[in-house]
Enzyme design. Structure first.
Site, PDB file in Angstrom:
ATOM      1  N   ILE A  37       0.695  -0.885  -0.103  1.00 30.99           N
ATOM      2  CA  ILE A  37       0.065  -0.237   0.208  1.00 30.99           C
ATOM      3  C   ILE A  37       1.144   1.210   0.043  1.00 30.99           C
ATOM      4  O   ILE A  37       1.635   1.104   0.518  1.00 30.99           O
ATOM      5  CB  ILE A  37      -1.218   0.185   1.036  1.00 30.99           C
ATOM      6  CG1 ILE A  37      -1.875   0.983   1.263  1.00 30.99           C
ATOM      7  CG2 ILE A  37      -0.324   0.490   2.596  1.00 30.99           C
ATOM      8  CD1 ILE A  37      -2.968   1.584   2.079  1.00 30.99           C
ATOM      9  N   CYS A  38       0.641   2.104  -0.319  1.00 30.61           N
ATOM     10  CA  CYS A  38       1.201   3.854  -0.303  1.00 30.61           C
ATOM     11  C   CYS A  38       2.568   3.661  -1.481  1.00 30.61           C
ATOM     12  O   CYS A  38       2.614   3.459  -2.693  1.00 30.61           O
ATOM     13  CB  CYS A  38       1.359   4.097   1.120  1.00 30.61           C
ATOM     14  SG  CYS A  38       1.952   6.067   1.378  1.00 30.61           S
ATOM     15  N   LEU A  39       3.574   3.824  -0.731  1.00 29.71           N
ATOM     16  CA  LEU A  39       4.786   4.103  -1.633  1.00 29.71           C
ATOM     17  C   LEU A  39       5.243   2.412  -1.845  1.00 29.71           C
ATOM     18  O   LEU A  39       6.185   1.914  -2.528  1.00 29.71           O
ATOM     19  CB  LEU A  39       5.578   4.708  -1.127  1.00 29.71           C
ATOM     20  CG  LEU A  39       5.490   6.005  -1.394  1.00 29.71           C
ATOM     21  CD1 LEU A  39       6.342   7.189  -0.240  1.00 29.71           C
ATOM     22  CD2 LEU A  39       5.321   6.775  -2.488  1.00 29.71           C
ATOM     23  N   PHE A  94       0.558   5.313  -4.555  1.00 32.12           N
ATOM     24  CA  PHE A  94       0.543   6.576  -4.485  1.00 32.12           C
ATOM     25  C   PHE A  94       1.362   6.942  -5.600  1.00 32.12           C
ATOM     26  O   PHE A  94       2.247   6.272  -6.400  1.00 32.12           O
ATOM     27  CB  PHE A  94       1.495   6.746  -2.989  1.00 32.12           C
ATOM     28  CG  PHE A  94       1.673   8.461  -2.461  1.00 32.12           C
ATOM     29  CD1 PHE A  94       0.165   8.588  -1.734  1.00 32.12           C
ATOM     30  CD2 PHE A  94       2.335   9.222  -3.263  1.00 32.12           C
ATOM     31  CE1 PHE A  94       0.178   9.871  -1.985  1.00 32.12           C
ATOM     32  CE2 PHE A  94       2.237  10.612  -2.526  1.00 32.12           C
ATOM     33  CZ  PHE A  94       1.200  10.865  -1.724  1.00 32.12           C
TER      34      PHE A  94
END
Length: 211
Positions: free
Chosen positions: A143-145, A164
């Site tokens: 998740i995200c980076l 992201f």
């Protein structure tokens, strides 16, 4: 004349109220009898990997609580020793060292985001763990980076994924089909774009674990 009228109003009100009260009780009984998902992940083993510093708080704690509530066994690993700080100030002391964990021991491997996750883009332990999990058919989440870790590990080639926005280039360079959605599942690989999607991310991972 007022008394009979008031009595009539009272009787009508009671007649209208009682069915509603009974229906409410029946509804509660039905909910109690319906199968619960609180045992959904019983027996499942999940490893969450956090950065050595500056993991994103919600991306660890929201999924972790979601999994624990469904009786999964959850462990957290990091390359750091001792307590690790999140970007928003919460802390966590990992149970495992990243260099010591093996994909064989888990049903799912999840990489938590935050700016610190970039430390794993060239970390051999993180990349090998992602590759091993992929080769062994484990559920993999990032998740995200953190999807950038999967891209660097070469497991997103030909796969649909999200992240992201600042990691988009890394995913594309790693051969992924970048999808602008909050959460994307491609087989056993689940990616999400950030903290606001943490619960959806967790629910999608849970779904993949029980299918």
């Amino acid at each position: 004349m007022r008394s009979p009228i008031l009595l009539l109003i009272l009787i009508v009100s009671m007649v209208m109220f009682v069915p509603t009260w009974i229906a409410g009780c029946q509804g509660n009984k039905q909910e109690a009898l319906e199968p619960s998902d609180k045992h959904e992940l019983s027996g499942k083993r999940i490893l969450m990997v956090i950065a050595p510093d500056k993991f994103r708080d919600e991306e660890l704690f929201t999924p972790r609580e979601y999994f624990l509530a469904r009786e999964a066994k959850v462990e957290v690993a990091s390359s750091a020793s001792g307590e690790v700080s999140g970007m928003l100030g919460r802390t966590y002391r990992p149970e495992k060292k990243l260099s010591e964990v093996k994909a064989d021991n888990y049903d799912a491997i999840i990489f938590v985001g935050g700016v610190g996750a970039q430390a794993y883009y060239d970390n051999s332990d993180a990349l090998k763990l992602a590759q091993s999990a992929f080769q062994k058919g484990k559920v993999i989440g990032a998740i995200c980076l953190a999807p950038g870790i999967l891209a660097k590990a070469g497991v997103l080639k030909g796969r649909s994924a999200t992240s992201f926005r600042s990691a988009r280039k890394i995913l594309v360079e790693g051969g992924a089909r970048f999808i602008e959605q909050h959460c994307v599942r491609d087989g056993k690989i689940i990616t999400a774009d950030g903290p606001a999607s943490a619960e959806k991310f967790a629910a999608t991972i849970a779904q993949a674990l029980v299918q």
